[in-house]
Design a protein around this motif. Structure first.
Motif, PDB file in Angstrom:
ATOM      1  N   GLU A 177       0.818  -1.217   0.000  1.00 20.60           N
ATOM      2  CA  GLU A 177       0.000   0.000   0.000  1.00 20.60           C
ATOM      3  C   GLU A 177       0.854   1.270   0.000  1.00 20.60           C
ATOM      4  O   GLU A 177       0.392   2.334  -0.402  1.00 20.60           O
ATOM      5  CB  GLU A 177      -0.917   0.027   1.230  1.00 20.60           C
ATOM      6  CG  GLU A 177      -2.023  -1.002   1.182  1.00 20.60           C
ATOM      7  CD  GLU A 177      -2.882  -0.990   2.452  1.00 20.60           C
ATOM      8  OE1 GLU A 177      -2.609  -0.195   3.380  1.00 20.60           O
ATOM      9  OE2 GLU A 177      -3.801  -1.819   2.526  1.00 20.60           O
ATOM     10  N   TYR A 178       2.111   1.173   0.505  1.00 25.99           N
ATOM     11  CA  TYR A 178       2.922   2.387   0.647  1.00 25.99           C
ATOM     12  C   TYR A 178       3.157   3.072  -0.695  1.00 25.99           C
ATOM     13  O   TYR A 178       2.855   4.231  -0.865  1.00 25.99           O
ATOM     14  CB  TYR A 178       4.259   2.070   1.323  1.00 25.99           C
ATOM     15  CG  TYR A 178       4.128   1.808   2.807  1.00 25.99           C
ATOM     16  CD1 TYR A 178       4.182   2.849   3.726  1.00 25.99           C
ATOM     17  CD2 TYR A 178       3.947   0.507   3.294  1.00 25.99           C
ATOM     18  CE1 TYR A 178       4.066   2.607   5.092  1.00 25.99           C
ATOM     19  CE2 TYR A 178       3.834   0.265   4.650  1.00 25.99           C
ATOM     20  CZ  TYR A 178       3.892   1.312   5.552  1.00 25.99           C
ATOM     21  OH  TYR A 178       3.762   1.068   6.900  1.00 25.99           O
ATOM     22  N   ASP A 179       3.714   2.339  -1.654  1.00 26.41           N
ATOM     23  CA  ASP A 179       3.931   3.015  -2.940  1.00 26.41           C
ATOM     24  C   ASP A 179       3.718   2.149  -4.183  1.00 26.41           C
ATOM     25  O   ASP A 179       3.590   2.669  -5.275  1.00 26.41           O
ATOM     26  CB  ASP A 179       5.303   3.714  -2.997  1.00 26.41           C
ATOM     27  CG  ASP A 179       6.449   2.827  -2.570  1.00 26.41           C
ATOM     28  OD1 ASP A 179       7.461   3.355  -2.128  1.00 26.41           O
ATOM     29  OD2 ASP A 179       6.321   1.585  -2.683  1.00 26.41           O
ATOM     30  N   ILE A 180       3.615   0.827  -4.022  1.00 30.10           N
ATOM     31  CA  ILE A 180       3.473  -0.007  -5.231  1.00 30.10           C
ATOM     32  C   ILE A 180       2.045   0.073  -5.787  1.00 30.10           C
ATOM     33  O   ILE A 180       1.840   0.299  -6.986  1.00 30.10           O
ATOM     34  CB  ILE A 180       3.873  -1.474  -4.963  1.00 30.10           C
ATOM     35  CG1 ILE A 180       5.281  -1.533  -4.340  1.00 30.10           C
ATOM     36  CG2 ILE A 180       3.858  -2.272  -6.254  1.00 30.10           C
ATOM     37  CD1 ILE A 180       5.752  -2.931  -3.986  1.00 30.10           C
ATOM     38  N   ARG A 218       7.369 -18.703   7.583  1.00 29.04           N
ATOM     39  CA  ARG A 218       8.716 -18.273   7.208  1.00 29.04           C
ATOM     40  C   ARG A 218       8.752 -16.804   6.811  1.00 29.04           C
ATOM     41  O   ARG A 218       9.770 -16.293   6.373  1.00 29.04           O
ATOM     42  CB  ARG A 218       9.233 -19.135   6.043  1.00 29.04           C
ATOM     43  CG  ARG A 218       9.440 -20.621   6.407  1.00 29.04           C
ATOM     44  CD  ARG A 218       9.967 -21.401   5.222  1.00 29.04           C
ATOM     45  NE  ARG A 218       9.036 -21.347   4.097  1.00 29.04           N
ATOM     46  CZ  ARG A 218       9.322 -20.866   2.900  1.00 29.04           C
ATOM     47  NH1 ARG A 218      10.529 -20.419   2.638  1.00 29.04           N
ATOM     48  NH2 ARG A 218       8.417 -20.833   1.946  1.00 29.04           N
ATOM     49  N   THR A 219       7.607 -16.132   6.892  1.00 28.07           N
ATOM     50  CA  THR A 219       7.559 -14.737   6.433  1.00 28.07           C
ATOM     51  C   THR A 219       8.118 -13.798   7.503  1.00 28.07           C
ATOM     52  O   THR A 219       8.452 -14.214   8.606  1.00 28.07           O
ATOM     53  CB  THR A 219       6.114 -14.329   6.090  1.00 28.07           C
ATOM     54  OG1 THR A 219       5.301 -14.524   7.259  1.00 28.07           O
ATOM     55  CG2 THR A 219       5.553 -15.164   4.950  1.00 28.07           C
ATOM     56  N   ARG A 220       8.185 -12.515   7.167  1.00 24.58           N
ATOM     57  CA  ARG A 220       8.806 -11.532   8.067  1.00 24.58           C
ATOM     58  C   ARG A 220       8.012 -11.320   9.346  1.00 24.58           C
ATOM     59  O   ARG A 220       8.464 -10.650  10.262  1.00 24.58           O
ATOM     60  CB  ARG A 220       9.021 -10.218   7.311  1.00 24.58           C
ATOM     61  CG  ARG A 220      10.131 -10.358   6.257  1.00 24.58           C
ATOM     62  CD  ARG A 220      10.284  -9.114   5.399  1.00 24.58           C
ATOM     63  NE  ARG A 220      10.242  -7.917   6.161  1.00 24.58           N
ATOM     64  CZ  ARG A 220       9.344  -6.935   5.971  1.00 24.58           C
ATOM     65  NH1 ARG A 220       8.451  -7.022   5.002  1.00 24.58           N
ATOM     66  NH2 ARG A 220       9.355  -5.871   6.721  1.00 24.58           N
ATOM     67  N   ALA A 314       4.742  -1.968  11.671  1.00 31.45           N
ATOM     68  CA  ALA A 314       5.853  -2.810  12.146  1.00 31.45           C
ATOM     69  C   ALA A 314       6.584  -3.469  10.972  1.00 31.45           C
ATOM     70  O   ALA A 314       7.804  -3.630  10.996  1.00 31.45           O
ATOM     71  CB  ALA A 314       5.327  -3.873  13.105  1.00 31.45           C
ATOM     72  N   LEU A 315       5.856  -3.872   9.938  1.00 27.88           N
ATOM     73  CA  LEU A 315       6.484  -4.565   8.806  1.00 27.88           C
ATOM     74  C   LEU A 315       7.022  -3.591   7.762  1.00 27.88           C
ATOM     75  O   LEU A 315       7.873  -3.953   6.945  1.00 27.88           O
ATOM     76  CB  LEU A 315       5.490  -5.549   8.177  1.00 27.88           C
ATOM     77  CG  LEU A 315       5.184  -6.773   9.062  1.00 27.88           C
ATOM     78  CD1 LEU A 315       3.934  -7.503   8.591  1.00 27.88           C
ATOM     79  CD2 LEU A 315       6.368  -7.733   9.103  1.00 27.88           C
ATOM     80  N   GLY A 316       6.506  -2.372   7.769  1.00 22.90           N
ATOM     81  CA  GLY A 316       7.038  -1.319   6.892  1.00 22.90           C
ATOM     82  C   GLY A 316       6.798  -1.560   5.417  1.00 22.90           C
ATOM     83  O   GLY A 316       6.055  -2.466   5.030  1.00 22.90           O
TER      84      GLY A 316
END
Ligand SMILES: NC(=O)c1ccc[n+]([C@@H]2O[C@H](COP(=O)([O-])OP(=O)(O)OC[C@H]3O[C@@H](n4cnc5c(N)ncnc54)[C@H](OP(=O)(O)O)[C@@H]3O)[C@@H](O)[C@H]2O)c1
Length: 331
Positions: A177-180, A218-220, A314-316
């Motif tokens: 959502e941030y910029d893509i 296994r994700t962040r 938190a995940l940025g």
């Protein structure tokens, strides 16, 4: 079922798509007595799903084969999306990879052919020219990309077109959502959301992190101490489980299953043309397609945004779910 345009391609896809990775890769997803490719595909078709997503790498081609076989004579009714692996993007390899995918799918055209992950070699110009040739030859109808971040999508669009960008996007992973997504929207590139249920986590079926199958943690979100985790980050397991708990309480309060709420929320996000649900069990497909007909309204969407905002922060903005900032493949 509702249908939305896939960018400027003229192709319309059902808002819920069928993810065929699950029907050809028991090594990842596990053998499951309820899993039946033919029944899953038939259930999806009967529910109005016309969009089927696969890739040459899923089960080393087994997913494409299973999908082609299960669609059989109904192939003309649907939109098939497949993906070429980044290591097959040099022209000669790309032509061969496309032929192989066509053979396994048992068709003479792929509706949407996507570059699965960005690559550095060959140049985007070379790969795009090869894809454009396949389109002129009628072997593919439209070109798409997947996992392309702001820089790669900008570079790709400077060379040619892409009708869609397939991205990991769900309630507990909102980095795109941030910029893509804004960049996709400005360029009429349809967003196709993968992992809409975070591989089942957003159905609320696991109460504790230890209960989640190792391949799916296994994700962040998860600590780098866990098996198979590559990102080297601390993760945010506690916040994840708290957020899931809050989402579950919210879903209970409005009388809907959490999975339905998660899909409704995703389909209400700007730019999203379709969410691809991982589908190998008819029962789950039937449950999940209900979301396509539901509108939970702007107040519920706003509340859900608030519940998931701390996790989003938190995940940025790193949109790679599996790799830390330094090794992120989505740039
Ligand atoms: N472009 C890319 O790089 C990329 C990456 C990943 C995936 N994809 C695509 O996206 C598709 C979907 O991704 P995904 O597999 O992660 O999808 P997902 O929809 O997030 O997760 C699917 C899994 O969730 C569980 N599930 C589904 N509905 C459920 C329900 N109602 N209740 C409880 N559990 C439920 C099932 O697990 P069980 O089967 O164990 O019950 C199912 O296999 C893939 O098939 C593939 O086509 C693309």
């Amino acid at each position: 079922m509702h249908y939305r345009p896939l960018g400027a391609s003229g192709i319309r896809v059902s808002v819920l798509g069928f993810g065929a990775w699950q029907i050809g890769d028991p090594r990842y997803w596990g053998d499951d007595a309820e899993s039946d490719a033919q029944a899953a595909v038939d259930t999806a078709l009967d529910a109005g799903i016309n969009f089927f997503d696969t890739a040459e790498v899923y089960g080393d081609g087994a997913s494409e084969e299973a999908l082609g076989k299960a669609l059989g004579a109904r192939r003309e009714e649907v939109v098939i999306a497949s993906k070429v692996a980044p290591e097959h993007c040099a022209p000669d390899k790309l032509f061969a990879a496309c032929e192989e995918s066509l053979r396994r799918l048992g068709t003479d055209y792929i509706d949407l052919y996507q570059v699965h992950w960005p690559f550095r070699d060959p140049s985007f110009e070379e790969a795009y020219a090869a894809l454009d040739r396949l389109r002129h030859e009628g072997k593919i109808r439209a070109i798409g990309v997947s996992n392309f971040g702001r820089q790669d999508l900008t570079d790709w669009l400077a060379v040619g077109d892409a009708v869609s960008n397939q991205l990991g996007y769900n309630l507990v992973f909102r980095a795109v959502e941030y910029d893509i997504v804004p960049l996709c929207r400005r360029n009429d590139v349809a967003v196709i959301a993968y992992m809409p249920l975070m591989q089942g986590l957003l159905s609320g079926r696991w109460e504790k992190v230890d209960d989640i199958p190792p391949a799916r943690r296994r994700t962040r979100h998860f600590s780098s101490r866990r098996e198979g985790v590559r990102h080297g980050e601390r993760g945010c397991e506690r916040l994840l489980m708290e957020t899931l708990g809050e989402l579950r309480r919210f879903a209970d309060a409005i009388g809907l299953p959490l999975a339905t709420v998660a899909l409704c929320w995703l389909l209400a996000q700007p730019g999203v043309s379709s969410a691809i649900i991982g589908a190998r069990k008819p029962r789950q497909i039937l449950r999940n397609v209900r979301a396509a007909e539901l509108d939970i309204g702007p107040a519920a969407i706003a509340q859900i945004n608030e519940i998931t905002a701390p996790l989003k922060r938190a995940l940025g903005p790193n949109a790679d779910m599996w790799e830390g900032e330094d090794d992120a493949r989505i740039r």
